[in-house]
Write an enzyme that holds these catalytic residues in place. Sequence first.
Site, PDB file in Angstrom:
ATOM      1  CB  CYS A  86      -0.838   0.040   1.126  1.00  0.00           C
ATOM      2  SG  CYS A  86      -0.264  -0.544   2.714  1.00  0.00           S
TER       3      CYS A  86
HETATM    4  N1  NAP Z   1      -4.425  -3.918   5.173  1.00  0.00           N
HETATM    5  C1  NAP Z   1      -3.929  -3.298   4.031  1.00  0.00           C
HETATM    6  O1  NAP Z   1      -4.310  -2.031   4.009  1.00  0.00           O
HETATM    7  C2  NAP Z   1      -3.149  -3.934   3.118  1.00  0.00           C
HETATM    8  C3  NAP Z   1      -2.707  -3.372   2.051  1.00  0.00           C
HETATM    9  C4  NAP Z   1      -1.786  -3.942   1.140  1.00  0.00           C
HETATM   10  C5  NAP Z   1      -1.402  -5.293   1.425  1.00  0.00           C
HETATM   11  N2  NAP Z   1      -1.785  -5.931   2.444  1.00  0.00           N
HETATM   12  C6  NAP Z   1      -1.273  -7.133   2.693  1.00  0.00           C
HETATM   13  O2  NAP Z   1      -2.437  -8.140   2.630  1.00  0.00           O
HETATM   14  C7  NAP Z   1      -2.273  -9.328   3.438  1.00  0.00           C
HETATM   15  C8  NAP Z   1      -3.499  -9.453   4.232  1.00  0.00           C
HETATM   16  O3  NAP Z   1      -3.533  -8.282   4.936  1.00  0.00           O
HETATM   17  P1  NAP Z   1      -4.806  -7.882   5.647  1.00  0.00           P
HETATM   18  O4  NAP Z   1      -4.773  -6.496   6.216  1.00  0.00           O
HETATM   19  O5  NAP Z   1      -6.079  -8.382   5.132  1.00  0.00           O
HETATM   20  O6  NAP Z   1      -4.585  -8.813   7.016  1.00  0.00           O
HETATM   21  P2  NAP Z   1      -5.716  -9.233   8.213  1.00  0.00           P
HETATM   22  O7  NAP Z   1      -6.951  -8.581   8.378  1.00  0.00           O
HETATM   23  O8  NAP Z   1      -4.882  -9.324   9.587  1.00  0.00           O
HETATM   24  O9  NAP Z   1      -6.091 -10.718   7.661  1.00  0.00           O
HETATM   25  C9  NAP Z   1      -5.117 -11.810   7.677  1.00  0.00           C
HETATM   26  C10 NAP Z   1      -5.761 -13.182   8.075  1.00  0.00           C
HETATM   27  O10 NAP Z   1      -6.320 -13.096   9.452  1.00  0.00           O
HETATM   28  C11 NAP Z   1      -7.021 -14.378   9.418  1.00  0.00           C
HETATM   29  N3  NAP Z   1      -7.838 -14.445  10.613  1.00  0.00           N
HETATM   30  C12 NAP Z   1      -7.522 -15.201  11.775  1.00  0.00           C
HETATM   31  N4  NAP Z   1      -8.297 -14.944  12.760  1.00  0.00           N
HETATM   32  C13 NAP Z   1      -9.426 -13.921  12.101  1.00  0.00           C
HETATM   33  C14 NAP Z   1     -10.353 -13.477  12.681  1.00  0.00           C
HETATM   34  N5  NAP Z   1     -11.106 -13.687  13.840  1.00  0.00           N
HETATM   35  N6  NAP Z   1     -11.188 -12.631  11.889  1.00  0.00           N
HETATM   36  C15 NAP Z   1     -10.792 -12.188  10.578  1.00  0.00           C
HETATM   37  N7  NAP Z   1      -9.597 -12.949  10.082  1.00  0.00           N
HETATM   38  C16 NAP Z   1      -8.789 -13.738  10.787  1.00  0.00           C
HETATM   39  C17 NAP Z   1      -7.850 -14.356   7.987  1.00  0.00           C
HETATM   40  O11 NAP Z   1      -7.411 -15.646   7.571  1.00  0.00           O
HETATM   41  P3  NAP Z   1      -8.666 -16.759   7.615  1.00  0.00           P
HETATM   42  O12 NAP Z   1      -9.838 -16.170   6.914  1.00  0.00           O
HETATM   43  O13 NAP Z   1      -8.121 -17.980   7.004  1.00  0.00           O
HETATM   44  O14 NAP Z   1      -9.019 -16.946   8.967  1.00  0.00           O
HETATM   45  C18 NAP Z   1      -7.070 -13.270   7.395  1.00  0.00           C
HETATM   46  O15 NAP Z   1      -6.772 -13.786   6.107  1.00  0.00           O
HETATM   47  C19 NAP Z   1      -0.704  -8.782   4.177  1.00  0.00           C
HETATM   48  O16 NAP Z   1       0.206  -9.784   3.579  1.00  0.00           O
HETATM   49  C20 NAP Z   1      -0.986  -7.522   4.107  1.00  0.00           C
HETATM   50  O17 NAP Z   1       0.314  -7.020   4.219  1.00  0.00           O
HETATM   51  C21 NAP Z   1      -2.768  -5.408   3.591  1.00  0.00           C
END
Ligand code: NAP
Length: 334
Positions: free
Chosen positions: A144
């Site tokens: 991002c």
């Molecule tokens: N957030 C951003 O703005 C952003 C921007 C660019 C790139 N990214 C990248 O994209 C990737 C994913 O980021 P993210 O922001 O989506 O991470 P996140 O919200 O922390 O989610 C990561 C994983 O946590 C798991 N999880 C475990 N317990 C959970 C719960 N109770 N509720 C929801 N999810 C749970 C989910 O997998 P399950 O569904 O299998 O449980 C989910 O795929 C990372 O590598 C990050 O650096 C993020």
Amino acid sequence: MTATDRIPPIQVGIIGAAGYTGGELIRILLNHPDTHIAFAHSSSQGGKKVYDTHTDLLGDTELVFSDKPFAELAPLLSRNGVLFLCSGHGASKKFLAENPVPAHIRIIDLSTDFRDETDGFIYGLPELQRDSIRTAGKIANPGCFATGIQLTLLPLANAGLLNDEVHISAVTGSTGAGQALSATTHFSWRNNNLSVYKAFTHQHLKEITMNLKRLQQGFDQAIRFIPYRGDFTRGIISNVYTSFAGSLEDALNLYRSFYAGHPFTHVSDQPVDLKQVVNTNKVLLSLELHDGQLLITSVIDNLTKGASGQAVQNMNLLFGLPEDSGLRLKAPAF
Ligand SMILES: NC(=O)c1ccc[n+]([C@@H]2O[C@H](COP(=O)([O-])OP(=O)(O)OC[C@H]3O[C@@H](n4cnc5c(N)ncnc54)[C@H](OP(=O)(O)O)[C@@H]3O)[C@@H](O)[C@H]2O)c1
């Protein structure tokens, strides 16, 4: 074109669908004219309705999270299939090592795992390499901060004009840190607060430097990057400055001609702000020149252009669809 020879819907699988980027993908794809979500896999939420976790989706879908092994779900992607990996850094590499993905299924990874273009992945920043994305099988979606910052610098690098240190300060919203609670996303601390983290060492410097070198051979200037945590939920504003020998008009012409034909990236005549882009896939840029220093400001939404929106933009390119299909989104503006 008749209804019968219309491109069949793209079959989408999402791994890690319960997180922030997974949820944002579901929101965008439910309204995309050419996609069908074949499965939304979640290790933590298997068996639950998607709207039990992404509660705003109540009324939009009855989709249920699956926690079946990928081998059982892969056949759902046998025709025009694409798999989005949203589980996080390290998890994508582990998933692909443990779950061979048939070659006909395209992969779009949102983590940092393949942004160095290893294992046949192409770096998926359309403003940098749209043609390579069109013919790729596997896309590494940019970071991002990396998206917001690179778009301030690509026109200069492309013209060979990055000949001095680059200084960057950029502020991100709390969703950039993912769904899990931590001390620095806790409301009591983050609200009405501002803080610096990973000064000069942020992991996105690697991909930024890789791509500036790709455009400007021999680029070896220092990039001094200070990231801030902001007390808002979505968006990144990046302020980037470096030496520039020409006039402001020269700079505006350079940026406008570099981004001509890119549907989401626009140069503004006025200062830009986050409310113009939050919830959209847009990037707005503004330029100022002071004493030979060109200041380029960019604003993006970290979850759309910085993650899931750009992933859908890449999917559109992979499948020969209009680049903005399903991505004409509405900003709050106020
Ligand atoms: N957030 C951003 O703005 C952003 C921007 C660019 C790139 N990214 C990248 O994209 C990737 C994913 O980021 P993210 O922001 O989506 O991470 P996140 O919200 O922390 O989610 C990561 C994983 O946590 C798991 N999880 C475990 N317990 C959970 C719960 N109770 N509720 C929801 N999810 C749970 C989910 O997998 P399950 O569904 O299998 O449980 C989910 O795929 C990372 O590598 C990050 O650096 C993020």
